[in-house]
Design an enzyme around this catalytic site. Sequence first.
Site, PDB file in Angstrom:
ATOM      1  N   ARG A  31      -1.783   0.621  47.852  1.00 39.84           N
ATOM      2  CA  ARG A  31      -0.764  -0.314  48.324  1.00 39.84           C
ATOM      3  C   ARG A  31       0.460   0.388  48.901  1.00 39.84           C
ATOM      4  O   ARG A  31       1.426  -0.266  49.278  1.00 39.84           O
ATOM      5  CB  ARG A  31      -0.329  -1.237  47.173  1.00 39.84           C
ATOM      6  CG  ARG A  31      -1.385  -2.256  46.776  1.00 39.84           C
ATOM      7  CD  ARG A  31      -0.945  -3.095  45.602  1.00 39.84           C
ATOM      8  NE  ARG A  31      -1.940  -4.121  45.292  1.00 39.84           N
ATOM      9  CZ  ARG A  31      -1.959  -4.835  44.173  1.00 39.84           C
ATOM     10  NH1 ARG A  31      -1.031  -4.630  43.244  1.00 39.84           N
ATOM     11  NH2 ARG A  31      -2.892  -5.743  43.968  1.00 39.84           N
ATOM     12  N   GLU A  43     -11.022  -1.116  49.090  1.00 34.79           N
ATOM     13  CA  GLU A  43     -11.778  -2.337  48.838  1.00 34.79           C
ATOM     14  C   GLU A  43     -13.248  -2.045  48.576  1.00 34.79           C
ATOM     15  O   GLU A  43     -13.893  -2.718  47.765  1.00 34.79           O
ATOM     16  CB  GLU A  43     -11.624  -3.306  50.012  1.00 34.79           C
ATOM     17  CG  GLU A  43     -10.234  -3.924  50.122  1.00 34.79           C
ATOM     18  CD  GLU A  43      -9.855  -4.740  48.895  1.00 34.79           C
ATOM     19  OE1 GLU A  43     -10.755  -5.236  48.195  1.00 34.79           O
ATOM     20  OE2 GLU A  43      -8.646  -4.877  48.632  1.00 34.79           O
ATOM     21  N   TYR A 126     -16.926 -10.397  52.020  1.00 44.40           N
ATOM     22  CA  TYR A 126     -15.737 -10.098  51.215  1.00 44.40           C
ATOM     23  C   TYR A 126     -14.949  -8.929  51.807  1.00 44.40           C
ATOM     24  O   TYR A 126     -13.729  -9.016  51.985  1.00 44.40           O
ATOM     25  CB  TYR A 126     -16.108  -9.783  49.765  1.00 44.40           C
ATOM     26  CG  TYR A 126     -14.937  -9.163  49.047  1.00 44.40           C
ATOM     27  CD1 TYR A 126     -13.854  -9.950  48.656  1.00 44.40           C
ATOM     28  CD2 TYR A 126     -14.856  -7.785  48.840  1.00 44.40           C
ATOM     29  CE1 TYR A 126     -12.747  -9.382  48.059  1.00 44.40           C
ATOM     30  CE2 TYR A 126     -13.756  -7.214  48.246  1.00 44.40           C
ATOM     31  CZ  TYR A 126     -12.703  -8.016  47.851  1.00 44.40           C
ATOM     32  OH  TYR A 126     -11.586  -7.447  47.281  1.00 44.40           O
ATOM     33  N   ASP A 144     -13.490 -12.779  45.565  1.00 47.98           N
ATOM     34  CA  ASP A 144     -14.189 -11.835  44.701  1.00 47.98           C
ATOM     35  C   ASP A 144     -14.331 -12.438  43.310  1.00 47.98           C
ATOM     36  O   ASP A 144     -14.022 -13.619  43.088  1.00 47.98           O
ATOM     37  CB  ASP A 144     -13.448 -10.487  44.670  1.00 47.98           C
ATOM     38  CG  ASP A 144     -12.139 -10.551  43.893  1.00 47.98           C
ATOM     39  OD1 ASP A 144     -11.645 -11.662  43.628  1.00 47.98           O
ATOM     40  OD2 ASP A 144     -11.608  -9.474  43.536  1.00 47.98           O
ATOM     41  N   CYS A 205      -2.402 -18.303  29.932  1.00 55.14           N
ATOM     42  CA  CYS A 205      -1.918 -19.499  30.631  1.00 55.14           C
ATOM     43  C   CYS A 205      -0.404 -19.672  30.496  1.00 55.14           C
ATOM     44  O   CYS A 205       0.252 -20.212  31.398  1.00 55.14           O
ATOM     45  CB  CYS A 205      -2.628 -20.746  30.096  1.00 55.14           C
ATOM     46  SG  CYS A 205      -4.415 -20.733  30.366  1.00 55.14           S
TER      47      CYS A 205
END
Length: 364
Positions: A31, A43, A126, A144, A205
């Site tokens: 990145r 990737e 993908y 993915d 969550c």
Amino acid sequence: MKEATTAARRDEFQNRLATWFAAARRELPWRENRHPYRVWVSEVMLQQTRAAAVTPYFLRFMERFPDLHNLAEADLDEALKLWEGLGYYARARNLHRAAKVVVEQHRGMIPSDYPRFRKLPGVGEYIAAAVLSIAFDQPYAVADGNVKRLLARLFREETPVNHSRADKIYRPLADQLLNRAHPGMHNQAMMELGSLVCRPRQPDCLHCPVRAFCRAHSAGVTDEFPRRLEKKQVPIHKMLCAVIVDQGQYLVVRRPETGMLGGLWEFPTLLQPNGRMSRPAKERAIAQRTGLTIQLDKKLGMVEHGYTHFRLQMEVLLCRRRGGPAQLEGGERTRWIQPDDFSRYAFHGAMQKVFLLLKPFLYE
């Protein structure tokens, strides 16, 4: 398919996701910039592999092959050696082939349009969506494993994520949510959210930025998604591995470049028929496989190794060469090498386990 997401809710979803990603994104080496080559390599490596495992491989690979031309000009053996231990070696072979195609047919420029990039060796839907969105800001949604899990909970989608038609179901759902103004950022955020928060077990969550949009969370059934088809019991393949030594050198064989574990090196192996084999029968089978006259010295042990579609159980035998040339069936490449040279060759995972059994006997 679920009903279309309204524009207002989609915008709110995208904003919350982007805000979270700006604060929570991991600092990963690929990145550092969005150069298409770096994005592409990362990737390919990240398919079915965790980021933590990929990081050292990516750094070593980029140090040796800093640009596409370096990779295209390199020998496949060197690329495979740097990939050793990462698994799924067809990815490395295809990336190496694709680099050559880009240099030869596209003047060394990675295609920025979907049809041409998609035609390169090893580039599926993908990889094409990920690279074109992240490196070129083109509006292709990724789906993915992490994203499919996230989508399954967001939409309470019943289609098992490992079903043969899962891509046809989940990719349109991902496309519904795609931020077309910032597709690369959005795709990375979706994958990051699936990896860090919407985990396979015990999803977090409480800290999910988009839990208000999650139908599984609202219904209290998060742990029931994603659905998965039960895996079939994998067959067991029984094999013999012949570690043949002659005056301190060991016979190694290179597998054909096409097919499973293509281009990697190993000690000669052969299928073991059902039932027990006598010592003379094993010697005859190894002799037939290698063209050598050998003497079975000792059994080093058993190696077990799992692959996607089968499990390997391999009996490892230390053998002494008594005569005959090394002429293997099928014309595979063979070499006699010293233990100090093992590190120069790319061996697959099962052979790494063989080395552990062999190590105490190497310099006898």
